[in-house]
Design a protein around this motif. Sequence first.
Motif, mmCIF file in Angstrom:
data_model
loop_
_atom_site.group_PDB
_atom_site.id
_atom_site.type_symbol
_atom_site.label_atom_id
_atom_site.label_comp_id
_atom_site.label_asym_id
_atom_site.label_seq_id
_atom_site.Cartn_x
_atom_site.Cartn_y
_atom_site.Cartn_z
ATOM 1 N N PRO A 246 0.814 -1.225 0.000
ATOM 2 C CA PRO A 246 0.000 0.000 0.000
ATOM 3 C C PRO A 246 0.846 1.273 0.000
ATOM 4 O O PRO A 246 1.765 1.413 0.801
ATOM 5 C CB PRO A 246 -0.806 -0.114 1.313
ATOM 6 N N LYS A 247 0.479 2.178 -0.915
ATOM 7 C CA LYS A 247 1.209 3.448 -1.074
ATOM 8 C C LYS A 247 1.111 4.315 0.163
ATOM 9 O O LYS A 247 1.982 5.126 0.432
ATOM 10 C CB LYS A 247 0.582 4.243 -2.224
ATOM 11 N N GLU A 248 0.002 4.142 0.917
ATOM 12 C CA GLU A 248 -0.211 5.073 2.034
ATOM 13 C C GLU A 248 0.685 4.787 3.237
ATOM 14 O O GLU A 248 0.745 5.581 4.160
ATOM 15 C CB GLU A 248 -1.687 5.106 2.451
ATOM 16 N N LEU A 249 1.388 3.666 3.247
ATOM 17 C CA LEU A 249 2.278 3.395 4.389
ATOM 18 C C LEU A 249 3.511 4.282 4.309
ATOM 19 O O LEU A 249 4.034 4.523 3.212
ATOM 20 C CB LEU A 249 2.711 1.923 4.382
ATOM 21 N N ASP A 250 3.981 4.750 5.460
ATOM 22 C CA ASP A 250 5.239 5.500 5.399
ATOM 23 C C ASP A 250 6.398 4.509 5.237
ATOM 24 O O ASP A 250 6.273 3.325 5.530
ATOM 25 C CB ASP A 250 5.402 6.473 6.580
ATOM 26 N N ASN A 251 7.489 5.020 4.725
ATOM 27 C CA ASN A 251 8.595 4.157 4.304
ATOM 28 C C ASN A 251 9.633 4.013 5.419
ATOM 29 O O ASN A 251 10.814 4.227 5.228
ATOM 30 C CB ASN A 251 9.228 4.769 3.042
ATOM 31 N N LYS A 252 9.175 3.665 6.621
ATOM 32 C CA LYS A 252 10.063 3.603 7.781
ATOM 33 C C LYS A 252 9.709 2.412 8.642
ATOM 34 O O LYS A 252 8.523 2.120 8.833
ATOM 35 C CB LYS A 252 9.853 4.862 8.638
ATOM 36 N N GLY A 253 10.727 1.761 9.199
ATOM 37 C CA GLY A 253 10.454 0.715 10.176
ATOM 38 C C GLY A 253 10.032 -0.593 9.536
ATOM 39 O O GLY A 253 10.537 -0.982 8.483
ATOM 40 N N MET A 254 9.077 -1.242 10.171
ATOM 41 C CA MET A 254 8.768 -2.630 9.844
ATOM 42 C C MET A 254 7.326 -2.780 9.376
ATOM 43 O O MET A 254 6.427 -2.142 9.906
ATOM 44 C CB MET A 254 8.989 -3.469 11.103
ATOM 45 N N VAL A 255 7.149 -3.670 8.404
ATOM 46 C CA VAL A 255 5.811 -4.039 7.948
ATOM 47 C C VAL A 255 5.706 -5.550 8.062
ATOM 48 O O VAL A 255 6.645 -6.267 7.709
ATOM 49 C CB VAL A 255 5.589 -3.611 6.480
ATOM 50 N N LEU A 256 4.584 -6.038 8.569
ATOM 51 C CA LEU A 256 4.339 -7.481 8.577
ATOM 52 C C LEU A 256 3.156 -7.739 7.665
ATOM 53 O O LEU A 256 2.077 -7.163 7.862
ATOM 54 C CB LEU A 256 4.039 -7.975 9.991
ATOM 55 N N ALA A 257 3.369 -8.593 6.660
ATOM 56 C CA ALA A 257 2.310 -8.849 5.678
ATOM 57 C C ALA A 257 1.838 -10.291 5.787
ATOM 58 O O ALA A 257 2.665 -11.204 5.923
ATOM 59 C CB ALA A 257 2.836 -8.585 4.269
ATOM 60 N N VAL A 258 0.531 -10.482 5.747
ATOM 61 C CA VAL A 258 -0.023 -11.833 5.706
ATOM 62 C C VAL A 258 -0.967 -11.950 4.520
ATOM 63 O O VAL A 258 -1.487 -10.948 4.027
ATOM 64 C CB VAL A 258 -0.799 -12.199 7.000
ATOM 65 N N ILE A 259 -1.202 -13.175 4.102
ATOM 66 C CA ILE A 259 -2.224 -13.447 3.099
ATOM 67 C C ILE A 259 -3.438 -13.968 3.860
ATOM 68 O O ILE A 259 -3.307 -14.863 4.715
ATOM 69 C CB ILE A 259 -1.715 -14.476 2.073
ATOM 70 N N ALA A 260 -4.606 -13.366 3.592
ATOM 71 C CA ALA A 260 -5.786 -13.673 4.403
ATOM 72 C C ALA A 260 -7.003 -13.863 3.520
ATOM 73 O O ALA A 260 -7.047 -13.386 2.385
ATOM 74 C CB ALA A 260 -6.033 -12.540 5.397
ATOM 75 N N ASP A 261 -8.008 -14.576 4.060
ATOM 76 C CA ASP A 261 -9.248 -14.711 3.302
ATOM 77 C C ASP A 261 -10.305 -13.714 3.778
ATOM 78 O O ASP A 261 -11.453 -13.772 3.360
ATOM 79 C CB ASP A 261 -9.770 -16.159 3.326
ATOM 80 N N ARG A 262 -9.922 -12.816 4.677
ATOM 81 C CA ARG A 262 -10.828 -11.747 5.096
ATOM 82 C C ARG A 262 -10.057 -10.440 5.163
ATOM 83 O O ARG A 262 -8.893 -10.416 5.577
ATOM 84 C CB ARG A 262 -11.440 -12.062 6.467
ATOM 85 N N GLU A 263 -10.728 -9.367 4.744
ATOM 86 C CA GLU A 263 -10.123 -8.050 4.783
ATOM 87 C C GLU A 263 -9.701 -7.730 6.216
ATOM 88 O O GLU A 263 -10.473 -7.943 7.151
ATOM 89 C CB GLU A 263 -11.146 -7.028 4.291
ATOM 90 N N GLY A 264 -8.488 -7.267 6.398
ATOM 91 C CA GLY A 264 -8.011 -6.879 7.721
ATOM 92 C C GLY A 264 -7.509 -8.040 8.566
ATOM 93 O O GLY A 264 -7.037 -7.820 9.669
#
Length: 350
Positions: A310-328
């Motif tokens: 997502p473009k709206e995230l700031d470009n600092k620190g850590m992101v944890l990404a998961v693949i999910a079958d429900r939004e959020g």
Amino acid sequence: MMFLVACLEVVTIIITVSSLSRVVVGSTMDPIPGESNLYNTYNGTAAPFPGNETQPILPTTTNSPNPDDLLFRNLLAAEWVIFSFYQQGVEAFTPSNFTDAGFKPTTWSRIAEIRDNEAGHLLIFQNALSSSSIKPGPCKYDFGFGTDVTDYLVLQTVIEETSMAFLTGLILQAKARSSKAALVAIAEVETRHLTWALIDVWGANPFAGPADTAFPYANQILDITNLFIVPGSCPDANPVYPYPRQNLPQVSYVKGKTPLAPGSNVTFTFRDAANVPSFRKDRNYYAVFFHGLVSVSVHYDTATNSSVVPKELDNKGMVLAVIADREGAPTKKSVLAGPLVILLQPPGLF
Ligand SMILES: *[C@@H]1O[C@H](CO)[C@@H](O)[C@H](O)[C@H]1NC(C)=O
Ligand SMILES: *[C@@H]1O[C@H](CO)[C@@H](O)[C@H](O)[C@H]1NC(C)=O
Ligand SMILES: *[C@@H]1O[C@H](CO)[C@@H](O)[C@H](O)[C@H]1NC(C)=O
Ligand SMILES: *[C@@H]1O[C@H](CO)[C@@H](O)[C@H](O)[C@H]1NC(C)=O
Ligand SMILES: *[C@@H]1O[C@H](CO)[C@@H](O)[C@H](O)[C@H]1NC(C)=O
């Protein structure tokens, strides 16, 4: 009035924490974290106590368990991974290996001091467990850094960021207020370790925006550390780690010419071909990116296993990404794979 209430809160927490450590410290012979320089300035290559122990500590009573025994068993097993990473670094490298590669003369001794802090964590977590609980022992660990100090230092940064994230998440599982305060106190120390690396090793801006990342399913992060455990090497008596364990498909991503950043395409790959999610044609799937205290869900394309950070995230620190079958990814069951740990800092390192 507000100020007074805040002060009282702090006083209560301090009393609780110190009474916890006083009650639980087992043998009076053990060097006490916070009172012994073994956990600060010891710079030998032999593992400091209790990192030199090789076996789990079996239950000695059938007293009623502490409500946070499960949490501290998971955390102790994770701590063996982290302690061993530093212990192996202290053994594998000399001070000149770091300076020869262009790093500062203090690098080796900082790694040794962090190793000492982590030995202190081992004892703190052992002591937090009740005498009716097993205290897991070390397995064999393979971090894959070989003889390359730069690979080692990159992994050090990843390990510290990851441990900050699981410590923060574990607070959601903690029952006792004193356990919550202890988790924050340990997370703060891991943050100091990371901050040292960002400034002194990488010459980077050490900040991560207004909040580091809170990810709700701490055991999913702990499960990633199983990658470092040599299969079949754990003591037989050790419990399943982490417990409960979802054994989700673990993910990596296709490295492009430029580092991952907000707005970039991320193509997920699955580390184990025998453990991959199965996607249905008639459903929508999401890549959910947790960053700071927010999460942003985007479409997950099952034809290419890709999404756009997502473009709206700031470009600092850590992101944890998961693949999910429900939004959020509102429940741990809605997570089908991951998490993927994305470090946006320092830019270009990962
Ligand atoms: C270890 O500590 C001793 C005592 O402070 C010091 O003399 C020695 O240089 C240190 N060794 C390393 C490798 O930093
Ligand atoms: C670990 O070190 C402690 C303190 O030096 C010692 O009492 C203990 O026997 C050692 N354990 C092992 C397995 O060597
Ligand atoms: C590390 O330094 C030692 C001498 O201090 C040297 O023998 C060894 O080969 C070095 N290792 C690497 C990977 O450069
Ligand atoms: C996407 O992932 C699935 C596993 O869920 C795998 O079977 C498939 O081959 C992957 N697709 C691509 C294009 O890599
Ligand atoms: C990401 O890049 C891959 C490879 O170029 C492409 O197939 C895929 O459609 C892209 N995914 C998205 C969500 O744009």
